[in-house]
Motif scaffolding. Structure first.
Motif, short mmCIF file in Angstrom:
data_model
loop_
_atom_site.label_atom_id
_atom_site.label_comp_id
_atom_site.label_asym_id
_atom_site.label_seq_id
_atom_site.Cartn_x
_atom_site.Cartn_y
_atom_site.Cartn_z
N VAL A 1 0.86 -1.18 0.00
CA VAL A 1 0.00 0.00 0.00
C VAL A 1 0.90 1.23 0.00
CG1 VAL A 1 -1.78 1.30 1.23
CG2 VAL A 1 -1.84 -1.19 1.22
N GLY A 2 0.61 2.19 -0.88
CA GLY A 2 1.41 3.40 -0.97
C GLY A 2 0.58 4.66 -0.89
N TYR A 3 1.25 5.76 -0.52
CA TYR A 3 0.57 7.04 -0.45
C TYR A 3 1.52 8.12 -0.97
CZ TYR A 3 -2.18 10.97 1.28
OH TYR A 3 -2.92 12.11 1.37
N ALA A 4 1.02 8.98 -1.88
CA ALA A 4 1.81 10.08 -2.42
C ALA A 4 1.52 11.33 -1.62
CB ALA A 4 1.47 10.28 -3.89
N PHE A 5 2.49 11.77 -0.84
CA PHE A 5 2.30 12.96 -0.01
C PHE A 5 2.27 14.23 -0.87
CE2 PHE A 5 4.22 9.73 2.68
CZ PHE A 5 3.36 9.74 3.76
N ASP A 6 3.10 14.25 -1.91
CA ASP A 6 3.09 15.33 -2.89
C ASP A 6 3.75 14.81 -4.16
OD1 ASP A 6 5.91 15.47 -2.47
OD2 ASP A 6 5.63 16.95 -0.87
N ASP A 7 4.16 15.70 -5.06
CA ASP A 7 4.74 15.26 -6.32
C ASP A 7 6.09 14.57 -6.16
OD1 ASP A 7 2.59 16.20 -7.71
OD2 ASP A 7 3.52 18.12 -8.26
N ARG A 8 6.74 14.80 -5.03
CA ARG A 8 8.09 14.24 -4.85
C ARG A 8 8.17 13.11 -3.81
NH1 ARG A 8 12.45 16.49 -7.21
NH2 ARG A 8 12.16 18.45 -8.32
N TRP A 9 7.30 13.11 -2.83
CA TRP A 9 7.42 12.14 -1.73
C TRP A 9 6.33 11.07 -1.80
CZ3 TRP A 9 11.38 11.45 1.50
CH2 TRP A 9 12.27 12.51 1.70
N ARG A 10 6.75 9.80 -1.64
CA ARG A 10 5.82 8.68 -1.57
C ARG A 10 6.21 7.77 -0.40
NH1 ARG A 10 5.63 6.54 -7.87
NH2 ARG A 10 4.81 8.45 -8.81
N GLY A 11 5.23 7.14 0.19
CA GLY A 11 5.48 6.17 1.25
C GLY A 11 4.85 4.83 0.89
N ALA B 1 10.22 5.01 2.15
CA ALA B 1 9.87 6.32 1.61
C ALA B 1 10.67 6.55 0.34
CB ALA B 1 10.18 7.42 2.62
N SER B 2 10.03 7.12 -0.67
CA SER B 2 10.67 7.40 -1.96
C SER B 2 10.65 8.90 -2.22
CB SER B 2 9.94 6.68 -3.09
OG SER B 2 9.92 5.28 -2.88
N TYR B 3 11.76 9.39 -2.76
CA TYR B 3 11.88 10.81 -3.08
C TYR B 3 12.31 10.97 -4.53
CZ TYR B 3 13.54 15.64 -3.03
OH TYR B 3 13.73 16.97 -3.31
N LYS B 4 11.57 11.78 -5.28
CA LYS B 4 11.90 12.03 -6.68
C LYS B 4 13.03 13.06 -6.75
CE LYS B 4 8.47 12.52 -9.54
NZ LYS B 4 7.34 13.17 -10.27
N LEU B 5 14.20 12.58 -7.13
CA LEU B 5 15.37 13.45 -7.20
C LEU B 5 15.27 14.46 -8.33
CD1 LEU B 5 18.13 10.76 -6.58
CD2 LEU B 5 17.32 12.46 -4.95
#
Length: 324
Positions: free
Chosen positions: A82-92, A129-133
């Motif tokens: 299960v994932g959630y996109a906090f904004d355009d750059r951060w995902r959990g 957590a994923s961050y779009k570089l």
């Protein structure tokens, strides 16, 4: 199959349609692998070479032959993420696997000429957590870091030749690592004429678990080429290179009397690990604007194990996902 292989997920789905604006994502994946035959390094060895003939045979016992030998190992993982996109750059993401394993054996022990052991249950959960570089019209980069929580059992038991009744099962039959571990991944996706995804990943183990061992670190490099033949069905091919260390320490409950304390190759921690190179192919089907179904098969093309150990024969997966 290592846990990092079981939990291998693509952070950036190259087939996401962009039509679903929900911040939530969901996927369910069934992943299976089968192991049989033996490799010592990159050389095949026969079952007869690995199975010791016994004290009356005249064959000397060494650290490369054993009174108990696994035949075929089958592993299946059912993985919910299960994932959630906090904004355009951060995902959990939160990922939880349910694992089923079975191994058949042959041995020279009376009443155990052939026998099977199995285990099943929840594996280690992963929070990441994923961050779009960066993100351009041509490509994007993602960095992901997480924590693997030891929710999987390391005390699975079964009936083995070591003694009457149930005893501790080998490392391959446990459901978790028993330690807090750290997955990290960097992923590149080229969105130009050639749709390519390249991912470099590692699973770093920490500490020692309650049974006095730690699984080896794992490292992988994977690449995937996506063919855009249609908007509905999109095939892809890939190549992966995996390396893992041997197990550090040992579960002493798996050992017998010296000078050869390991009754089976899957009880010797020094024999675990090695290098694998595999090819895979699959197809992604856009079932609707919001859901995709992917089917994939894989086959190793080179293996160099710290053997003698059972070699991976094939793997497959089916995944239904609702991308971001």
């Amino acid at each position: 199959m290592s846990l990092v292989e079981l939990l291998e997920q693509s952070i950036d789905d190259p087939f996401s349609s962009g039509q679903d604006k929900s911040p939530w994502s969901f996927s369910f994946q069934r992943s299976s692998a089968e192991f049989e035959d033996f490799l010592d390094g990159d050389n095949r060895v026969s079952e007869d070479e690995v199975l010791w003939s016994g004290p009356n045979s005249g064959e000397p016992r060494t650290d490369k032959n054993f009174p108990v030998v696994p035949g075929k190992i089958t592993q299946t993982a059912y993985i919910i993420s299960v994932g959630y996109a906090f904004d355009d750059r951060w995902r959990g993401h939160i990922t939880v696997p349910y694992i089923e394993q079975n191994t058949d054996h042959i041995s020279i022990v009376p009443n155990y000429a052939t026998f099977e052991i199995d285990s099943s249950g929840v594996g280690d959960a992963v929070v990441s957590a994923s961050y779009k570089l960066s993100d351009t019209e041509r490509a994007n980069w993602w960095l992901t870091a997480g924590l693997s929580i030891p929710t999987g059992s390391i005390d699975e038991e079964g009936d083995t030749p070591r003694a009457p009744g149930d005893q501790q099962l080998p490392y391959t039959m446990q459901l978790g690592s028993g330690t807090y571990d750290f997955p990290i991944e960097i992923s590149y996706h080229n969105k130009g004429e050639h749709d390519i995804t390249i991912t470099l990943a590692a699973l770093i183990r920490s500490g020692t678990n309650d049974n006095d061992y730690r699984l080896g670190n794992s490292y992988s490099l994977t690449g995937r080429y996506n063919f855009h033949f249609s908007e509905i069905l999109q095939p892809y091919i890939g190549l992966n290179i995996n390396y893992s260390d041997s197990i550090h320490g040992a579960d002493e409950s798996l050992q017998t009397e010296p000078p050869f304390p390991y009754p089976a190759p899957i009880t010797d921690p020094d024999l675990f690990g090695g290098t694998k190179i595999g090819a895979r192919a699959g197809i992604s089907w856009r079932v609707s604007d919001n859901y995709r179904l992917a089917v994939e098969v894989g086959k190793p093309i080179y293996q160099n194990l710290n053997g003698p150990q059972t070699r991976e024969d094939w793997r497959s997966s089916v995944k239904i996902s609702r991308p971001f």
